[in-house]
Design an enzyme around this catalytic site. Structure first.
Site, PDB file in Angstrom:
ATOM      1  N   LEU A  26     -10.801  -1.519   6.769  1.00  0.00           N
ATOM      2  CA  LEU A  26      -9.962  -2.710   6.968  1.00  0.00           C
ATOM      3  C   LEU A  26     -10.115  -3.237   8.392  1.00  0.00           C
ATOM      4  CD1 LEU A  26      -6.665  -1.319   5.378  1.00  0.00           C
ATOM      5  CD2 LEU A  26      -8.275  -2.949   4.330  1.00  0.00           C
ATOM      6  N   ASP A  68     -11.275   4.073   5.507  1.00  0.00           N
ATOM      7  CA  ASP A  68     -10.572   4.188   6.794  1.00  0.00           C
ATOM      8  C   ASP A  68     -10.132   5.618   7.104  1.00  0.00           C
ATOM      9  OD1 ASP A  68     -10.296   1.497   8.043  1.00  0.00           O
ATOM     10  OD2 ASP A  68      -9.457   0.995   6.086  1.00  0.00           O
ATOM     11  N   GLU A  73      -5.010   9.892  12.127  1.00  0.00           N
ATOM     12  CA  GLU A  73      -3.652   9.892  12.679  1.00  0.00           C
ATOM     13  C   GLU A  73      -2.643   9.205  11.759  1.00  0.00           C
ATOM     14  OE1 GLU A  73      -2.030   8.864  17.005  1.00  0.00           O
ATOM     15  OE2 GLU A  73      -2.637   7.107  15.891  1.00  0.00           O
ATOM     16  N   ASP A  74      -3.131   8.290  10.918  1.00  0.00           N
ATOM     17  CA  ASP A  74      -2.188   7.516  10.111  1.00  0.00           C
ATOM     18  C   ASP A  74      -1.632   8.280   8.922  1.00  0.00           C
ATOM     19  OD1 ASP A  74      -2.272   5.201  11.699  1.00  0.00           O
ATOM     20  OD2 ASP A  74      -4.230   4.700  10.873  1.00  0.00           O
ATOM     21  N   ARG A  93      -5.404   2.832   1.620  1.00  0.00           N
ATOM     22  CA  ARG A  93      -5.323   4.062   2.414  1.00  0.00           C
ATOM     23  C   ARG A  93      -4.320   5.076   1.853  1.00  0.00           C
ATOM     24  NH1 ARG A  93      -5.452   3.631   8.677  1.00  0.00           N
ATOM     25  NH2 ARG A  93      -6.213   5.713   8.222  1.00  0.00           N
ATOM     26  N   ARG A 139       2.685  -2.003   8.395  1.00  0.00           N
ATOM     27  CA  ARG A 139       2.330  -0.726   7.752  1.00  0.00           C
ATOM     28  C   ARG A 139       3.498   0.265   7.691  1.00  0.00           C
ATOM     29  NH1 ARG A 139      -3.308  -0.076   8.137  1.00  0.00           N
ATOM     30  NH2 ARG A 139      -4.212  -2.156   7.966  1.00  0.00           N
ATOM     31  N   HIS A 170      -0.515  -1.674  15.057  1.00  0.00           N
ATOM     32  CA  HIS A 170       0.380  -0.520  15.161  1.00  0.00           C
ATOM     33  C   HIS A 170       1.110  -0.522  16.503  1.00  0.00           C
ATOM     34  CE1 HIS A 170      -2.430   1.639  12.178  1.00  0.00           C
ATOM     35  NE2 HIS A 170      -1.262   1.541  11.579  1.00  0.00           N
ATOM     36  N   CYS A 257      -6.096   7.119  17.149  1.00  0.00           N
ATOM     37  CA  CYS A 257      -6.058   7.216  15.685  1.00  0.00           C
ATOM     38  C   CYS A 257      -7.148   8.108  15.100  1.00  0.00           C
ATOM     39  CB  CYS A 257      -6.081   5.837  15.051  1.00  0.00           C
ATOM     40  SG  CYS A 257      -7.414   4.812  15.574  1.00  0.00           S
TER      41      CYS A 257
HETATM   42  C1  CIR Z   1      -6.650   0.142   9.359  1.00  0.00           C
HETATM   43  O1  CIR Z   1      -6.553  -1.086   9.370  1.00  0.00           O
HETATM   44  O2  CIR Z   1      -5.825   0.854   8.811  1.00  0.00           O
HETATM   45  C2  CIR Z   1      -7.844   0.779  10.021  1.00  0.00           C
HETATM   46  N1  CIR Z   1      -8.984  -0.072   9.889  1.00  0.00           N
HETATM   47  C3  CIR Z   1      -7.563   1.072  11.466  1.00  0.00           C
HETATM   48  C4  CIR Z   1      -6.481   2.087  11.657  1.00  0.00           C
HETATM   49  C5  CIR Z   1      -6.244   2.407  13.083  1.00  0.00           C
HETATM   50  N2  CIR Z   1      -5.233   3.395  13.189  1.00  0.00           N
HETATM   51  C6  CIR Z   1      -4.454   3.550  14.247  1.00  0.00           C
HETATM   52  O3  CIR Z   1      -4.512   2.786  15.194  1.00  0.00           O
HETATM   53  N3  CIR Z   1      -3.559   4.528  14.197  1.00  0.00           N
END
Ligand code: CIR
Length: 267
Positions: A26, A68, A73-74, A93, A139, A170, A257
């Site tokens: 993404l 992704d 970290e997410d 995700r 998110r 974020h 992340c």
């Molecule tokens: C997203 O849009 O979810 C991923 N392309 C990027 C996530 C980055 N995560 C973060 O900064 N914790």
């Protein structure tokens, strides 16, 4: 908040290598596809820096079904009391959480789940020594925050919902912990009430992306290309390590992340 508590002291990290499907990750603005070879190179360098910062790093294999999933970290929040499996807010995700739960469970983590509703991305969670700040964003919603807060309050933490600036992916895209008293933030977040108890170092105008730096033990990892921020942090007395993360940045990812950091938080 329990004391002593050092939110930037770690002994271990988990990362996941980028896969071929990372090109489909993404992004808010399409600035071209990441080059997977270069992404792997940058990711390997990132792992070496985590190791030089004193961490034992577990490198998980690519997860091609989830473009992704390199942004580990997410999907989880690891604290000394246990690991919370989060509920990533982007539909593509959501399945990363189950994969991460399996991997962390195999590594011996005590797994806690938030329940079936709401969403929280780890990128919205800033763990400081005083309080855990959770940015509400596209998110992370209030239902997810409330479920997460219930677990964290049960573990003795102070937890506060805050606002992620509009058009920022974020909360931690715009801020980072430097130490117990000090936060690095963009000018749009600098005055946020939640930072009142802290000293705030403000990244120079035009270097907003450098606010996604990360303090790990004695080092502060700073993304390459932001010399004003690197100098600001260095002059404040921190040991700076500049890292190229250009490929992750094409997918709105950054230094924090790409790893889950844990262990040894209590000093
Ligand atoms: C997203 O849009 O979810 C991923 N392309 C990027 C996530 C980055 N995560 C973060 O900064 N914790």
């Amino acid at each position: 908040m329990k004391t002593p508590f050092f939110s930037y002291h770690f002994t271990h990290a988990v990362v996941r290598r980028p896969g071929l499907s990372s090109v489909d990750g993404l992004r808010a603005v399409d600035r071209g596809q990441p080059d997977i070879r270069r992404f792997e190179f940058e990711h390997n360098a990132y792992v070496r820096v985590l190791e030089r910062a004193g961490l034992k790093v577990e490198v998980l294999p690519p997860l091609e079904a989830f473009p992704d999933s390199v942004f580990v970290e997410d999907a989880a929040l690891c604290l000394p009391q246990g690991t919370v499996i989060l509920r990533p807010g982007a539909a593509s995700r959501a399945g990363e959480a189950a994969a991460m739960a399996g991997a962390l469970s195999e590594l011996g983590h005590e797994i806690h789940r938030m329940g079936p509703d709401g969403c929280v991305d780890g990128g919205d969670i800033l763990v400081t020594d005083r309080v855990i700040l959770v940015g509400l964003s596209e998110r992370t919603n209030m239902v997810g925050f409330t479920a997460l807060k219930k677990i964290l309050v049960g573990w003795g933490y102070s937890v506060q919902a805050v606002t992620t600036p509009a058009s920022v992916l974020h909360f931690k895209s715009d801020c980072a912990v430097l130490d117990s008293e000090t936060i690095l933030a963009t000018s749009r977040l600098r005055g946020a009430e939640c930072f009142a108890p802290f000293q705030v170092l403000t990244v120079p105008a035009g270097e907003e992306a450098a606010a996604n730096s990360v303090r790990i033990n004695s080092k502060v990892l700073v993304p390459a290309g932001y010399p004003g921020t690197a100098e600001l942090i260095s002059r404040a007395g921190y040991e700076v390590e500049v890292m190229g993360v250009g490929q992750a940045a094409l997918l709105d990812g950054g230094l924090s992340c790409m790893s889950l950091r844990f262990g040894g938080i209590h000093g």
